[in-house]
Design an enzyme around this catalytic site. Structure first.
Site, mmCIF file in Angstrom:
data_model
loop_
_atom_site.group_PDB
_atom_site.id
_atom_site.type_symbol
_atom_site.label_atom_id
_atom_site.label_comp_id
_atom_site.label_asym_id
_atom_site.label_seq_id
_atom_site.Cartn_x
_atom_site.Cartn_y
_atom_site.Cartn_z
ATOM 1 N N LYS A 94 -13.666 5.397 6.296
ATOM 2 C CA LYS A 94 -13.976 6.393 5.261
ATOM 3 C C LYS A 94 -15.487 6.510 5.061
ATOM 4 O O LYS A 94 -15.991 7.564 4.715
ATOM 5 C CB LYS A 94 -13.285 6.016 3.952
ATOM 6 C CG LYS A 94 -13.449 7.044 2.836
ATOM 7 C CD LYS A 94 -12.445 6.810 1.721
ATOM 8 C CE LYS A 94 -12.796 5.620 0.881
ATOM 9 N NZ LYS A 94 -13.875 5.896 -0.092
ATOM 10 N N HIS B 186 0.844 -1.190 0.000
ATOM 11 C CA HIS B 186 0.000 0.000 0.000
ATOM 12 C C HIS B 186 0.880 1.242 0.000
ATOM 13 O O HIS B 186 1.786 1.375 0.825
ATOM 14 C CB HIS B 186 -0.914 0.007 1.233
ATOM 15 C CG HIS B 186 -2.001 -1.013 1.148
ATOM 16 N ND1 HIS B 186 -1.921 -2.122 0.353
ATOM 17 C CD2 HIS B 186 -3.211 -1.084 1.750
ATOM 18 C CE1 HIS B 186 -3.033 -2.830 0.473
ATOM 19 N NE2 HIS B 186 -3.833 -2.230 1.317
#
Length: 865
Positions: free
Chosen positions: A528, A137
């Site tokens: 999120k 990532h």
């Protein structure tokens, strides 16, 4: 600041300053110093931020870029000075008689002191497992060239601090200046895009330099804690409990550059590194093990093994025997080293067929030494090599595949239609063929886990098994792992697992593994979607529900925590997070993603890596003790209604913000969101699809961009509204304070928010938000910031942020003014770009300044995504 750390920071800073003068004259250093003094004065309230902005705006873009580079290099040097101080502190603690807090010996002592201590301890050790999974990532903003340059500076600083003589010290200082000058002149960001195999090779550096050597030290620490007097002279009581995993080269969810060929190559790169490491270690121990047959005779098993080796490889054994006459243990280890080399070179006549064969050979040597009375030699370095083989095998890390559920659905539909397969569907099937090939080459353990992103039902799991079965005899053995990421998916998780039990392929695999099942929980996308407060509680509820489900179905459940490095993606101190998990959900096993800059922060240095793994081990061992679980259960029962009210209000505030019309466009305007892609810090695109909305934006750029604005919104937004909703607007905090003191989950939630707020800066954030020209949105964000900050301090009882965390507070306070300097430079570039620049050359310079400052802020704040 402790004096040794102050000394190192000053030394490195002074050397950098001298280098700036040599490069750009005194005027360059003067400009850097003017900005440094200005941001410190602004922090103290002595001047307005506008004066700092005016100073920055007065420079040419070339000068602004040089100043940004100077502050970025300074952060790299400060970071390594702090790393050295951490190592110093760890060494000093290691000399104390009492067990270091949150260490393995401390956990062993606590368990032993509890009721039924020895029995409980034996059970805990038998089931202990720590499974860190490295991912690619993209949150590591530094180039590999910069990382290696910093490492050379670090090595020289370590030698200088070791107290050399005057002449050696002078030469070390000369070399240190040379390395700092080289770092200054090295491009700080990548100008070519990384590909997935670059990411694999980058991760290998942590294995080569740290992890391979650290793991046996960790096992030795546990063994010594279990029996301090006997370790190294008896069979070990500690077993190999670390299992390294990797998504690098296997995670293809939304990354078109990770192909079946990449996955195959990734495994081969891993194998090359681990086999070289094992060969080197085995050869070294073999050369050192010079015990003579007269003092340490070979056991019958070793004599027979040597005779069989001579039959199979007479030339090789004769050569080894000639160099090591009457040293049978040495001969056999050197023969084993040659076989490891042959395994790496794929020489079928000599190669090991599996790591179990190597373990068998090493066990023969260990047993022979022990039988001959050389127990220290048997259970010393030979045992450490055995631990390394048990941990890493011939594959190093268990490579995991990840793909989106929708991709499997489309592939299966195409297969059933009988029409020619699309390129994507062919790739899915080829990936499964590669998994089967890896298993034939390195064993099932090397690659069997297949993670399904956005699992919505048991059908998503069934689809993968059906695709594998379509390959017939070439089908791999698969442990298909559901990944629950959204709030709705987390709620459905127990029902999905119940449906999985009805799948024949799942039932067969459960029978083969002793009813072991793994489930992955996504921290990033849930945060999120729901905001940090509600996501934390939803994840806790899911863990609780899954733990109950597993107990009812006689399942040994491992929860795989998909945490990021930043607080907005489930990051923070790992040991505290483990102790805050739902009771029974750890059960001696902890699997977690290690991402981006976190890999090098936690595993880049041997002592720090050892401390990190020991802290995790301590927490995993203690999480299942009665005292920890009883406290969590009582607190959850008492304060959960309060937490639910907080969660409802926090989620409403968060959703209200991100669902505001035009929010996505505003966010892209006030932050360097789109420009971050130009850093080329990873091979994976920032979005799963081409759409520009928030839904398909990955969590990493979402968090990374907010970090750059100094708002750090994903780490705290909505919490203030939640706390206000249950405290009469903050006028009655008594119950919240009780919950903070009694419930580890609630304490971790507030402490993480406090850390995120400490790395924010309201005045600078206000300037970023103003770029969006939506004053109502800016006011909403800033009002929630003020509310959250006030109430978090009120509940924790702190006068200032991080008041009770001395080391972290010092680090943040040391960095903040210098991060401010880079933020002002970034704001100059961002404001000009958002206003529109017609001249292409000027735009290029502004973009370069922006990206330089992004790199520098990332270095300053240290956890970016």
């Amino acid at each position: 600041m402790p004096e040794p750390l102050r000394r190192d920071v000053r030394l490195l800073g002074a050397m950098l300053g001298d280098g700036l003068v040599e490069y750009g004259g005194q005027a360059l250093l003067d400009d850097v110093e003017r900005l440094r003094h200005a941001v410190i004065a602004a922090r103290r309230g002595e001047i307005a931020g506008a004066e700092v902005a005016a100073l920055v705006d007065g420079w040419s873009l070339e000068r602004a870029g040089q100043v940004a580079r100077a502050f970025t290099v300074y952060f790299h040097l400060t970071n390594l000075a702090e790393e050295h101080h951490r190592i110093r502190t760890l060494r000093e603690r290691d000399t104390e008689d009492a067990a270091v807090p949150s260490s393995v010996p401390a956990a062993v002592e606590r368990i032993r002191a509890s009721e039924g201590g020895e029995e409980r301890l034996a059970e805990a050790i038998a089931g202990l497992e720590f499974h860190p999974v490295f991912t690619a990532h993209p949150t590591e903003a530094r180039r590999r060239a910069v990382v290696t340059s910093i490492q050379r500076v670090s090595d020289l600083l370590g030698q200088l601090n070791a107290g050399p003589g005057a002449a050696e010290a002078a030469d070390l200082e000369r070399r240190l200046r040379e390395e700092i000058d080289l770092l200054w002149r090295t491009a700080l960001r990548r100008h070519t895009q990384m590909d997935p195999l670059d990411e694999v090779r980058t991760a290998m550096a942590a294995f080569d330099e740290t992890i391979f050597r650290t793991v046996p030290e960790i096992y030795r620490s546990l063994d010594a804690a279990l029996d301090p007097e006997g370790t190294g002279t008896r069979p070990p009581k500690a077993r190999a409990y670390v299992r390294l995993g990797s998504w690098i080269g296997g995670d293809r969810d939304g990354n078109p550059y990770v192909t079946a060929r990449v996955t195959r190559d990734a495994v081969m790169i891993q194998a090359e590194h681990v086999l070289r490491a094992l060969e080197t270690a085995c050869a070294r121990i073999g050369r050192e093990l010079t015990v003579h047959a007269s003092t340490t005779p070979a056991s019958p098993a070793l004599r027979e093994a040597l005779a069989a080796a001579r039959t199979a490889q007479p030339g090789l054994i004769d050569g080894v025997a000639k160099r090591s006459p009457d040293e049978p243990h040495r001969q056999y280890l050197l023969y084993a080293a040659a076989r490891i080399a042959a395994t790496r070179e794929r020489d079928a006549d000599l190669a090991y067929g599996s790591p179990d064969e190597l373990l068998s050979d090493l066990t023969i040597v260990r047993g022979s030494l022990a039988d001959a009375g050389a127990a220290r030699l048997a259970y010393g370095r030979v045992q450490q090599l055995i631990w390394q083989v048990e941990t890493f095998g011939f594959h190093l890390a268990e490579l995991e595949i990840r793909q989106h559920s929708e991709v499997h659905e489309r592939t299966l539909a195409e297969l059933k239609s009988g029409e020619p397969l699309s390129e994507m569907s062919e790739e899915v099937l080829e990936t499964l063929r590669v998994v089967a090939w890896i298993q034939r080459r390195f064993g099932v353990r090397a690659c069997s886990r297949y993670v399904v992103s956005f699992t919505r039902s048991a059908g998503d799991i069934a689809a993968v098994h059906e695709l594998a079965a379509s390959l017939g005899d070439n089908a791999p053995v698969l442990d298909v792992i559901p990944l629950f990421e959204t709030g709705e998916d987390l709620e459905r998780a127990p029902a999905v697992l119940e449906g999985m039990l009805g799948l024949p392929a799942v039932r067969r695999r459960l029978a083969e593994t002793g009813r072991r099942l793994e489930v992955m929980l996504g921290y990033s996308d849930s945060a999120k979607q729901l905001g940090p407060t509600s996501a934390t509680l939803r994840l806790y509820d899911t863990q609780e529900a899954l733990t109950s489900w597993a107990a009812a179905n006689d399942i040994t459940l491992t929860l795989f925590h998909g945490r990021g490095g930043s607080l907005g993606r489930g990051g923070g101190p790992a040991n505290r997070a483990i102790l805050a998990q739902a009771p029974g959900s750890v059960a001696g096993r902890f699997k977690v993603t290690e991402q981006g800059e976190v890999i090098f922060a936690r595993y880049g240095h041997q002592q720090i890596a050892r401390r990190h793994v020991e802290q995790v081990t301590n927490a995993v061992l203690l999480a299942d003790t009665g005292a920890v679980q009883d406290r969590a259960r009582r607190a959850a029962a008492r304060y959960r209604p309060l937490a639910d009210k907080i969660s409802d209000a926090a989620r409403a505030a968060f959703r209200s913000l991100i669902e505001t019309d035009g929010f996505a466009a505003w966010f892209a305007r006030v932050s360097p969101l789109e420009e971050i892609a130009e850093l080329r810090i990873g091979s994976r695109p920032a979005r799963r699809k081409a759409a520009r909305g928030l839904e398909d934006l990955r969590a990493i750029p979402w968090v990374f961009a907010w970090t750059q604005t100094r708002v750090n919104l994903p780490g705290w937004y909505g919490l203030g509204s939640g706390l206000a909703a249950v405290s009469d607007g903050g006028r009655d905090l008594d119950e919240l304070r009780e919950a903070y003191g009694a419930w580890p989950l609630f304490a971790a939630l507030l402490d993480n928010a406090e850390m995120s707020l400490a790395k924010s800066d309201r005045a600078i954030a206000e300037r970023y938000l103003a770029l969006g020209e939506r004053p109502e949105l800016s006011e909403t964000v800033l009002a929630e910031y003020d509310r959250t900050r006030t109430l978090v301090l009120g509940v924790t009882g702190h006068e200032r942020l991080l008041e009770n965390r001395k080391v972290l507070s010092r680090a943040v306070e040391l960095r903040n003014p210098y991060v401010d300097a880079l933020s002002h430079l970034q704001l100059r570039a961002l404001a000009a770009l958002r206003a529109g620049v017609a001249d292409e050359t000027e735009r290029d310079h502004l973009e370069e300044l922006l990206l330089l400052s992004v790199n520098g802020v990332a270095a300053g704040l240290q956890n970016t995504g």
